[in-house]
Scaffold this active site. Structure first.
Site, mmCIF file in Angstrom:
data_model
loop_
_atom_site.group_PDB
_atom_site.id
_atom_site.type_symbol
_atom_site.label_atom_id
_atom_site.label_comp_id
_atom_site.label_asym_id
_atom_site.label_seq_id
_atom_site.Cartn_x
_atom_site.Cartn_y
_atom_site.Cartn_z
ATOM 1 N N HIS A 335 -11.843 -1.647 -1.298
ATOM 2 C CA HIS A 335 -12.761 -0.327 -0.945
ATOM 3 C C HIS A 335 -14.034 -0.099 -1.581
ATOM 4 O O HIS A 335 -13.879 -0.545 -2.840
ATOM 5 C CB HIS A 335 -11.717 0.729 -0.761
ATOM 6 C CG HIS A 335 -12.107 2.091 -0.048
ATOM 7 N ND1 HIS A 335 -13.055 2.878 -0.829
ATOM 8 C CD2 HIS A 335 -11.949 2.521 1.110
ATOM 9 C CE1 HIS A 335 -13.280 3.881 0.138
ATOM 10 N NE2 HIS A 335 -12.664 3.663 1.200
ATOM 11 N N ASP A 412 -4.903 -0.137 -7.326
ATOM 12 C CA ASP A 412 -5.390 0.944 -6.165
ATOM 13 C C ASP A 412 -4.311 1.144 -5.255
ATOM 14 O O ASP A 412 -4.113 0.234 -4.387
ATOM 15 C CB ASP A 412 -6.809 0.462 -5.542
ATOM 16 C CG ASP A 412 -6.956 1.462 -4.482
ATOM 17 O OD1 ASP A 412 -6.344 2.356 -3.969
ATOM 18 O OD2 ASP A 412 -8.277 1.195 -3.826
ATOM 19 N N GLN A 415 -3.674 2.785 -0.129
ATOM 20 C CA GLN A 415 -2.991 2.242 0.927
ATOM 21 C C GLN A 415 -1.362 1.987 1.183
ATOM 22 O O GLN A 415 -0.811 1.521 2.069
ATOM 23 C CB GLN A 415 -3.889 1.374 1.703
ATOM 24 C CG GLN A 415 -5.280 1.677 2.197
ATOM 25 C CD GLN A 415 -5.328 2.675 3.278
ATOM 26 O OE1 GLN A 415 -4.314 2.712 4.078
ATOM 27 N NE2 GLN A 415 -6.367 3.536 3.475
ATOM 28 N N LYS A 438 -3.353 10.196 1.984
ATOM 29 C CA LYS A 438 -2.815 9.106 2.682
ATOM 30 C C LYS A 438 -1.090 8.907 2.763
ATOM 31 O O LYS A 438 -0.539 8.291 3.289
ATOM 32 C CB LYS A 438 -3.038 7.900 1.891
ATOM 33 C CG LYS A 438 -4.650 7.833 1.494
ATOM 34 C CD LYS A 438 -5.582 7.452 2.795
ATOM 35 C CE LYS A 438 -7.012 7.019 2.032
ATOM 36 N NZ LYS A 438 -7.797 6.615 3.323
ATOM 37 N N CYS A 576 -15.484 1.585 5.032
ATOM 38 C CA CYS A 576 -15.715 1.692 3.687
ATOM 39 C C CYS A 576 -15.196 0.224 2.635
ATOM 40 O O CYS A 576 -14.909 0.539 1.668
ATOM 41 C CB CYS A 576 -15.428 2.772 2.805
ATOM 42 S SG CYS A 576 -15.969 4.256 3.471
#
Length: 622
Positions: A335, A412, A415, A438, A576
């Site tokens: 991202h 990260d 997600q 999220k 993004c």
């Protein structure tokens, strides 16, 4: 009363002049339903939230029932249009009638369903249902006479059709608004999640060794009030979960309760509300710690989200530790939030950014990754799940490889956190970041995990109140982590809301939800592959719930707009993540993304809409 009206007359005259029994009312209610032309089975089989109804369920409306208004409402989508006209009524109204009749029995409590169950598995005890054995057996499990009632303390249901206050729990499939409880739900009171059962049509069994109940998507859906919204006259189908997830009622109520009863700044104040707010805020920090299995709550920093979390690490640890010709390694999957801060840091320090390639399926090429690692590698930062493709990276393996070269590793988890269990200690990453929105929590809140010794050795990025021990004009002493990194008044209420969201997901079981989502992803992939001209982008064997595609001859923005007309929310654009799309020669894709409340019926609606578009029935070519 008209004797031709669906057994109403028989029901009325069959009730004795004295006190009717629960058994008689329940049996007669079931008989009433069975006389509706085209009806099959029991009321409950027609009243599951988000399920379609096959029968018209209509007949001449008796005078004793209020005329249903001829207007769109949360029930209309599940009853054929011809049954929603003046002078006809639905199964929901029949169920309400049964509950109203039952409520008139002195001493009765709850709904008929709480006293009358049909065909339940052996071993299930229902108070007040001694007559259940006398009713005919059903072949399918959990066929209940009328919808199951749900015991939500302090809740009053309001009927949007007729303005009727129902003091008994609402019918299943009738997802109505209700007033917030006077106090926050206890850790055990999780609304419809407590009713998870294996009887849902898409029930997903418990994971081996799981302490959680089996997954029932229809029970989960009733916890998300926004799923009853209509878009362009259609029931909302929310397939934009990779952008943001919807919020369960327990999160909405927790935020409301905070502002009604706890609102204050935290720490150091001597009054009661400050103590309440501090307890709620720090309690949420502990919930985050538990959810990701950090070693200590002091390793959890609240931030606005993943983007701020990555920037915090780049602007604090990065500035303090990287120098010219040091190397930062990321992947093509990232991202923009995991690209731009490192580019800025490289421009500032003279460090060099290296990028790991991916193959044609969207998988990280591990051999190329290891070739990029070396003595100058100081930091590796990568996503656990690609937001554009859904690819699940081999995170544990990548962390181990980077540590062999002495590099620090940031993962990260924006997600991944809602779709798979997170264990930062097992992963052994140095930092882990994610966003609340999220994972069914509020926007504007997220968390950074950092290893304790690493946080202690890092100087803060921002300065101000709350993060200091002492300030003079000559020098300032900072607090220990995590307060050191939380300058100013934080997003207190939304941190509390995030804690409620994580507790909710823990109640369901991340493994249970993830298993169900995987089956749904497989089903959706098969369905999308039947659409002529559709190409899925990102076909890694190990994927989370993202389906990114293009449709030959059609612009992605036009597909998104047409799906929106059908009430289906997807994301169309570059997500993004422009570099990874350009790796596949694309600027944009259409991206449906799944969550634990999506169903096969919704997937079918998506595929059907796309088949209509691809069949040339719409003039969308650009």
């Amino acid at each position: 009363m008209n004797t031709s009206n669906v057994g109403i007359d028989a029901l009325t005259h069959a009730i004795p002049a004295g006190l009717p029994s629960v058994e008689e009312l329940a049996q007669l209610a079931n008989q009433l339903f069975s006389q509706v032309p085209g009806s099959e089975g029991s009321m409950a089989e027609h009243l599951q939230a988000g399920r379609s109804i096959g029968s018209t369920g209509g007949a001449g409306l008796p005078p004793a029932l209020p005329v249903r208004p001829n207007e769109l409402d949360p029930v209309e989508s599940y009853v054929p249009p011809e049954a929603a006209t003046q002078g006809r009524y639905s199964e929901c109204e029949l169920a309400k009638l049964a509950n109203q009749l039952f409520s008139q029995v002195p001493g009765s409590e709850g709904s008929v369903a709480e006293h009358a169950q049909l065909g339940r598995p052996s071993g299930v005890e229902v108070s007040g249902a001694p007559f259940a054995q006398a009713l005919p057996a059903k072949a399918e499990p959990a066929a209940i006479i009328v919808p199951v009632g749900f015991d939500v303390p302090g809740v009053e249901w309001n009927d949007p059709l007729h303005g009727l206050d129902l003091t008994s729990p609402a019918p299943a499939g009738y997802a109505l608004p209700y007033s917030a409880p006077a106090q926050p739900a206890s850790p055990a009171a999780f609304y419809f999640v407590d009713q998870l059962s294996p009887q849902g049509r898409d029930a997903y069994g418990p994971i081996a060794g799981s302490a959680h109940p089996p997954f029932d998507v229809y029970a989960v859906r009733r916890d998300f009030p926004i799923l009853q919204e209509r878009v362009n006259g259609k029931p909302l189908i929310w397939f934009d979960n990779a952008a943001t997830t919807q919020k369960p009622q327990v999160v909405i109520d927790r935020l409301s309760y905070f502002y009604q009863h706890e609102n204050s700044n935290i720490h150091r104040a001597a009054h009661e509300l400050a103590a309440r707010a501090t307890d709620a805020y720090e309690g949420a920090r502990e919930t985050v710690r538990s959810f990701i299995n950090a070693g200590s709550a002091d390793e959890v920093i609240f931030v606005r989200g993943t983007t701020e979390g990555i920037n915090l690490i780049a602007k604090s640890w990065g500035r303090q530790n990287l120098v010219k010709d040091d190397e930062i390694v990321i992947t093509w999957l990232e991202h923009h939030a995991n690209i731009v801060p490192w580019q800025q840091l490289c421009a500032e320090t003279g460090a060099i950014l290296r990028v790991v390639p991916v193959d044609d399926n969207g998988q990280v090429i591990l051999e190329a990754y290891e070739r990029l690692l070396g003595p100058r590698t100081r930091l590796v930062s990568f996503t656990q799940v690609s937001n554009a493709l859904g690819t699940v990276t081999p995170a544990k393996n990548m962390v181990e490889m980077a540590h062999r070269y002495g590099a620090r590793v940031l993962v990260d988890g924006a997600q991944s956190v809602a779709h798979m269990a997170t264990d930062v200690q097992a992963l052994d990453c140095d930092w882990f970041v994610f966003s609340g929105h999220k994972v069914f929590g509020p926007t504007g809140i997220g968390a950074v995990y950092g290893k304790a010794e690493l946080l202690e050795a890092t100087q803060p990025w921002q300065g101000g109140g709350n993060m200091i021990e002492d300030v003079t004009f000559e020098q300032t002493r900072y607090q220990h982590p995590p307060n050191r990194f939380e300058a100013g008044t934080g997003n207190i209420a939304d941190a509390v809301g995030l804690g409620a969201a994580l507790e909710y997901l823990q109640k369901i079981g991340v493994e249970n939800a993830g298993g169900y989502e995987h089956e749904l992803l497989v089903y959706a992939t098969q369905g999308l592959n039947t659409v002529p001209g559709l190409t899925l982008i990102g076909t890694a064997p190990d994927k989370a719930s993202v389906l990114s595609f293009i449709l030959k001859g059609y612009r992605t923005e036009d597909i998104g707009a047409e799906l929106n007309r059908a009430g289906i929310a997807v994301r169309s654009g570059h997500h993004c993540a422009q570099p990874i799309l350009r790796r596949f020669g694309l600027e944009t894709t259409v991206r449906p993304s799944l969550a634990l409340y999506n169903t096969r019926e919704e997937v079918d609606a998506l595929v059907s809409a796309l088949l209509k578009i691809s069949g040339g029935g719409l003039n969308l070519q650009g």
